[in-house]
Design a protein around this motif. Structure first.
Motif, PDB file in Angstrom:
ATOM      1  N   VAL A   3       0.867  -1.175   0.000  1.00 52.03           N
ATOM      2  CA  VAL A   3       0.000   0.000   0.000  1.00 52.03           C
ATOM      3  C   VAL A   3       0.900   1.220   0.000  1.00 52.03           C
ATOM      4  CG1 VAL A   3      -1.754   1.312   1.225  1.00 52.03           C
ATOM      5  CG2 VAL A   3      -1.830  -1.178   1.255  1.00 52.03           C
ATOM      6  N   CYS A   4       0.772   2.040  -1.011  1.00 52.08           N
ATOM      7  CA  CYS A   4       1.530   3.286  -1.102  1.00 52.08           C
ATOM      8  C   CYS A   4       0.526   4.432  -1.059  1.00 52.08           C
ATOM      9  CB  CYS A   4       2.320   3.348  -2.400  1.00 52.08           C
ATOM     10  SG  CYS A   4       3.515   2.023  -2.576  1.00 52.08           S
ATOM     11  N   LEU A   5       0.830   5.422  -0.250  1.00 53.93           N
ATOM     12  CA  LEU A   5      -0.074   6.555  -0.074  1.00 53.93           C
ATOM     13  C   LEU A   5       0.736   7.842  -0.180  1.00 53.93           C
ATOM     14  CD1 LEU A   5      -3.035   7.182   0.709  1.00 53.93           C
ATOM     15  CD2 LEU A   5      -2.281   7.207   3.063  1.00 53.93           C
ATOM     16  N   ARG A   6       0.237   8.791  -0.983  1.00 49.13           N
ATOM     17  CA  ARG A   6       0.922  10.080  -1.131  1.00 49.13           C
ATOM     18  C   ARG A   6      -0.134  11.187  -1.128  1.00 49.13           C
ATOM     19  NH1 ARG A   6       3.421  10.654  -6.611  1.00 49.13           N
ATOM     20  NH2 ARG A   6       1.448  11.598  -7.102  1.00 49.13           N
ATOM     21  N   LEU A   7       0.089  12.201  -0.313  1.00 47.33           N
ATOM     22  CA  LEU A   7      -0.808  13.347  -0.245  1.00 47.33           C
ATOM     23  C   LEU A   7       0.001  14.590  -0.579  1.00 47.33           C
ATOM     24  CD1 LEU A   7      -3.592  14.553   0.476  1.00 47.33           C
ATOM     25  CD2 LEU A   7      -2.742  14.794   2.802  1.00 47.33           C
ATOM     26  N   GLU A   8      -0.439  15.311  -1.605  1.00 51.75           N
ATOM     27  CA  GLU A   8       0.228  16.547  -2.005  1.00 51.75           C
ATOM     28  C   GLU A   8      -0.705  17.718  -1.745  1.00 51.75           C
ATOM     29  OE1 GLU A   8       2.181  16.774  -5.847  1.00 51.75           O
ATOM     30  OE2 GLU A   8       1.975  14.597  -6.009  1.00 51.75           O
ATOM     31  N   VAL A   9      -0.162  18.790  -1.185  1.00 57.14           N
ATOM     32  CA  VAL A   9      -0.920  20.010  -0.930  1.00 57.14           C
ATOM     33  C   VAL A   9      -0.038  21.189  -1.319  1.00 57.14           C
ATOM     34  CG1 VAL A   9      -2.121  21.381   0.818  1.00 57.14           C
ATOM     35  CG2 VAL A   9      -2.094  18.907   1.005  1.00 57.14           C
ATOM     36  N   GLY A  10      -0.654  22.230  -1.822  1.00 60.31           N
ATOM     37  CA  GLY A  10       0.098  23.433  -2.151  1.00 60.31           C
ATOM     38  C   GLY A  10       0.348  23.574  -3.639  1.00 60.31           C
ATOM     39  N   PRO A  11       1.246  24.488  -4.013  1.00 60.06           N
ATOM     40  CA  PRO A  11       1.480  24.786  -5.424  1.00 60.06           C
ATOM     41  C   PRO A  11       1.953  23.575  -6.242  1.00 60.06           C
ATOM     42  CG  PRO A  11       2.516  26.442  -4.027  1.00 60.06           C
ATOM     43  CD  PRO A  11       2.008  25.376  -3.123  1.00 60.06           C
ATOM     44  N   SER A  12       2.670  22.645  -5.622  1.00 55.50           N
ATOM     45  CA  SER A  12       3.163  21.488  -6.379  1.00 55.50           C
ATOM     46  C   SER A  12       2.026  20.559  -6.810  1.00 55.50           C
ATOM     47  CB  SER A  12       4.180  20.704  -5.550  1.00 55.50           C
ATOM     48  OG  SER A  12       3.564  20.151  -4.402  1.00 55.50           O
ATOM     49  N   ALA A  13       0.867  20.625  -6.143  1.00 57.90           N
ATOM     50  CA  ALA A  13      -0.271  19.777  -6.484  1.00 57.90           C
ATOM     51  C   ALA A  13      -1.072  20.321  -7.661  1.00 57.90           C
ATOM     52  CB  ALA A  13      -1.174  19.615  -5.268  1.00 57.90           C
ATOM     53  N   ALA A  14      -0.701  21.483  -8.159  1.00 54.96           N
ATOM     54  CA  ALA A  14      -1.443  22.093  -9.269  1.00 54.96           C
ATOM     55  C   ALA A  14      -1.357  21.261 -10.545  1.00 54.96           C
ATOM     56  CB  ALA A  14      -0.933  23.503  -9.535  1.00 54.96           C
ATOM     57  N   VAL A  15      -0.360  20.386 -10.666  1.00 50.49           N
ATOM     58  CA  VAL A  15      -0.254  19.553 -11.874  1.00 50.49           C
ATOM     59  C   VAL A  15      -1.404  18.561 -11.954  1.00 50.49           C
ATOM     60  CG1 VAL A  15       2.246  19.737 -12.118  1.00 50.49           C
ATOM     61  CG2 VAL A  15       1.279  17.947 -10.693  1.00 50.49           C
ATOM     62  N   HIS A  16      -2.020  18.220 -10.833  1.00 48.37           N
ATOM     63  CA  HIS A  16      -3.119  17.259 -10.816  1.00 48.37           C
ATOM     64  C   HIS A  16      -4.462  17.932 -11.094  1.00 48.37           C
ATOM     65  CE1 HIS A  16      -0.315  14.323  -9.319  1.00 48.37           C
ATOM     66  NE2 HIS A  16       0.007  15.118  -8.316  1.00 48.37           N
ATOM     67  N   SER A  17      -4.719  19.066 -10.442  1.00 49.08           N
ATOM     68  CA  SER A  17      -5.955  19.810 -10.682  1.00 49.08           C
ATOM     69  C   SER A  17      -5.869  21.151  -9.957  1.00 49.08           C
ATOM     70  CB  SER A  17      -7.173  19.025 -10.188  1.00 49.08           C
ATOM     71  OG  SER A  17      -7.252  19.075  -8.789  1.00 49.08           O
ATOM     72  N   PRO A  18      -6.670  22.122 -10.387  1.00 48.08           N
ATOM     73  CA  PRO A  18      -6.656  23.416  -9.710  1.00 48.08           C
ATOM     74  C   PRO A  18      -7.138  23.329  -8.252  1.00 48.08           C
ATOM     75  CG  PRO A  18      -7.701  23.601 -11.865  1.00 48.08           C
ATOM     76  CD  PRO A  18      -7.464  22.153 -11.611  1.00 48.08           C
ATOM     77  N   LEU A  19      -8.097  22.450  -7.979  1.00 48.44           N
ATOM     78  CA  LEU A  19      -8.618  22.309  -6.618  1.00 48.44           C
ATOM     79  C   LEU A  19      -7.603  21.652  -5.684  1.00 48.44           C
ATOM     80  CD1 LEU A  19     -11.111  22.728  -4.806  1.00 48.44           C
ATOM     81  CD2 LEU A  19     -11.847  20.440  -5.457  1.00 48.44           C
ATOM     82  N   ALA A  20      -6.680  20.885  -6.234  1.00 48.50           N
ATOM     83  CA  ALA A  20      -5.681  20.182  -5.424  1.00 48.50           C
ATOM     84  C   ALA A  20      -4.744  21.151  -4.712  1.00 48.50           C
ATOM     85  CB  ALA A  20      -4.875  19.220  -6.291  1.00 48.50           C
ATOM     86  N   VAL A  21      -4.569  22.356  -5.230  1.00 45.98           N
ATOM     87  CA  VAL A  21      -3.719  23.353  -4.569  1.00 45.98           C
ATOM     88  C   VAL A  21      -4.280  23.681  -3.195  1.00 45.98           C
ATOM     89  CG1 VAL A  21      -2.832  25.712  -4.721  1.00 45.98           C
ATOM     90  CG2 VAL A  21      -2.960  24.295  -6.776  1.00 45.98           C
ATOM     91  N   GLN A  22      -5.584  23.821  -3.113  1.00 53.69           N
ATOM     92  CA  GLN A  22      -6.240  24.195  -1.856  1.00 53.69           C
ATOM     93  C   GLN A  22      -6.574  22.974  -0.989  1.00 53.69           C
ATOM     94  OE1 GLN A  22      -9.872  26.290  -2.485  1.00 53.69           O
ATOM     95  NE2 GLN A  22     -10.397  26.364  -0.334  1.00 53.69           N
ATOM     96  N   ASN A  23      -7.192  21.948  -1.567  1.00 58.76           N
ATOM     97  CA  ASN A  23      -7.664  20.808  -0.783  1.00 58.76           C
ATOM     98  C   ASN A  23      -6.690  19.635  -0.746  1.00 58.76           C
ATOM     99  OD1 ASN A  23      -9.932  22.306  -0.425  1.00 58.76           O
ATOM    100  ND2 ASN A  23     -11.274  21.018  -1.634  1.00 58.76           N
ATOM    101  N   GLY A  24      -5.724  19.618  -1.648  1.00 56.84           N
ATOM    102  CA  GLY A  24      -4.750  18.534  -1.693  1.00 56.84           C
ATOM    103  C   GLY A  24      -5.120  17.499  -2.740  1.00 56.84           C
ATOM    104  N   PHE A  25      -4.171  16.601  -3.021  1.00 51.47           N
ATOM    105  CA  PHE A  25      -4.377  15.513  -3.971  1.00 51.47           C
ATOM    106  C   PHE A  25      -3.882  14.236  -3.314  1.00 51.47           C
ATOM    107  CE2 PHE A  25      -3.036  12.646  -7.370  1.00 51.47           C
ATOM    108  CZ  PHE A  25      -4.176  12.621  -8.151  1.00 51.47           C
ATOM    109  N   LEU A  26      -4.737  13.217  -3.303  1.00 49.48           N
ATOM    110  CA  LEU A  26      -4.412  11.941  -2.686  1.00 49.48           C
ATOM    111  C   LEU A  26      -4.186  10.904  -3.769  1.00 49.48           C
ATOM    112  CD1 LEU A  26      -4.306  10.145  -0.081  1.00 49.48           C
ATOM    113  CD2 LEU A  26      -6.714   9.673  -0.503  1.00 49.48           C
ATOM    114  N   HIS A  27      -3.025  10.240  -3.716  1.00 51.25           N
ATOM    115  CA  HIS A  27      -2.749   9.145  -4.636  1.00 51.25           C
ATOM    116  C   HIS A  27      -2.478   7.903  -3.806  1.00 51.25           C
ATOM    117  CE1 HIS A  27      -0.238   6.696  -7.468  1.00 51.25           C
ATOM    118  NE2 HIS A  27      -1.332   6.915  -8.170  1.00 51.25           N
ATOM    119  N   MET A  28      -3.209   6.817  -4.116  1.00 47.53           N
ATOM    120  CA  MET A  28      -3.071   5.577  -3.364  1.00 47.53           C
ATOM    121  C   MET A  28      -2.910   4.420  -4.338  1.00 47.53           C
ATOM    122  SD  MET A  28      -5.709   4.169  -0.544  1.00 47.53           S
ATOM    123  CE  MET A  28      -5.519   2.613   0.250  1.00 47.53           C
ATOM    124  N   LEU A  29      -1.971   3.513  -4.018  1.00 48.92           N
ATOM    125  CA  LEU A  29      -1.743   2.320  -4.808  1.00 48.92           C
ATOM    126  C   LEU A  29      -1.879   1.114  -3.893  1.00 48.92           C
ATOM    127  CD1 LEU A  29      -0.729   0.729  -7.329  1.00 48.92           C
ATOM    128  CD2 LEU A  29       1.571   1.102  -6.456  1.00 48.92           C
TER     129      LEU A  29
END
Length: 185
Positions: A3-29
């Motif tokens: 199980v791999c889990l990654r949570l990105e928040v802030g300007p670096s998360a903008a590559v995933h979506s515009p909302l991810a900058v504010q709320n974050g982006f969760l990637h799970m494998l």
């Protein structure tokens, strides 16, 4: 299982979506996961999933590779001589569940880019690929290679519908037995 889990928040998360900058982006494998659940476990999840407030939308991507989940019916037997229900096994080769900024979950399989369709459930069943020979034998025609994937998809759709109907039946019986513990079919 891995199980791999990654949570990105802030300007670096903008590559995933515009909302991810504010709320974050969760990637799970999840890789090579095997589990057995009782049907009562699934039917009792409802109260935990209900909420009075609408949660924030967190864009995410959940990737499930080589997973096997077995569902066993643990409800009381209606007929004591019955051998009981057969467990249902869901085998997932490779499924990706994405949640976009609109809050809709998209389920895709391996090798199906840009053909995402929104769904209301978080899991899609995909059976292991089988090889069927289309060579006619002794005057009978074999299945055409084009028919095999279509029949497999239809079979998987029917299996999902049957599993859903069995879960609904178990839930309704549980609800009836809550008010009348002696109820029998």
């Amino acid at each position: 299982p891995e199980v791999c889990l990654r949570l990105e928040v802030g300007p670096s998360a903008a590559v995933h979506s515009p909302l991810a900058v504010q709320n974050g982006f969760l990637h799970m494998l999840v890789h090579s996961y095997t589990a057995e659940f009782f049907m009562s476990f699934l039917t009792n999840l409802g109260p935990f999933l209900e909420d009075e407030i609408i949660p924030e939308v967190i864009p995410m991507e959940i990737e499930v590779v080589d997973a096997k989940i077995t569902l066993k019916d643990d409800s009381p037997r209606v007929y004591p001589t019955s051998p009981g229900p057969v467990p249902i096994t869901l085998a997932v080769d490779h499924v990706i569940v994405k949640r976009r900024d609109d809050g809709v979950f998209y389920v895709t399989g391996e090798g199906s880019p840009k053909q995402e369709k929104p769904v209301s459930v978080l899991q899609e069943q995909k059976a292991p690929a089988e090889c069927v020979l289309a060579a006619p034998a002794a005057g009978t025609r074999g299945l055409q290679l084009k028919e095999v994937p279509e029949l497999q998809r239809e079979l998987q759709t029917m299996k999902l519908a049957l599993a859903e109907a069995n879960m609904d039946k178990a839930r309704l019986l549980q609800e009836i037995r809550k008010y009348n513990p002696l109820f029998q079919l």
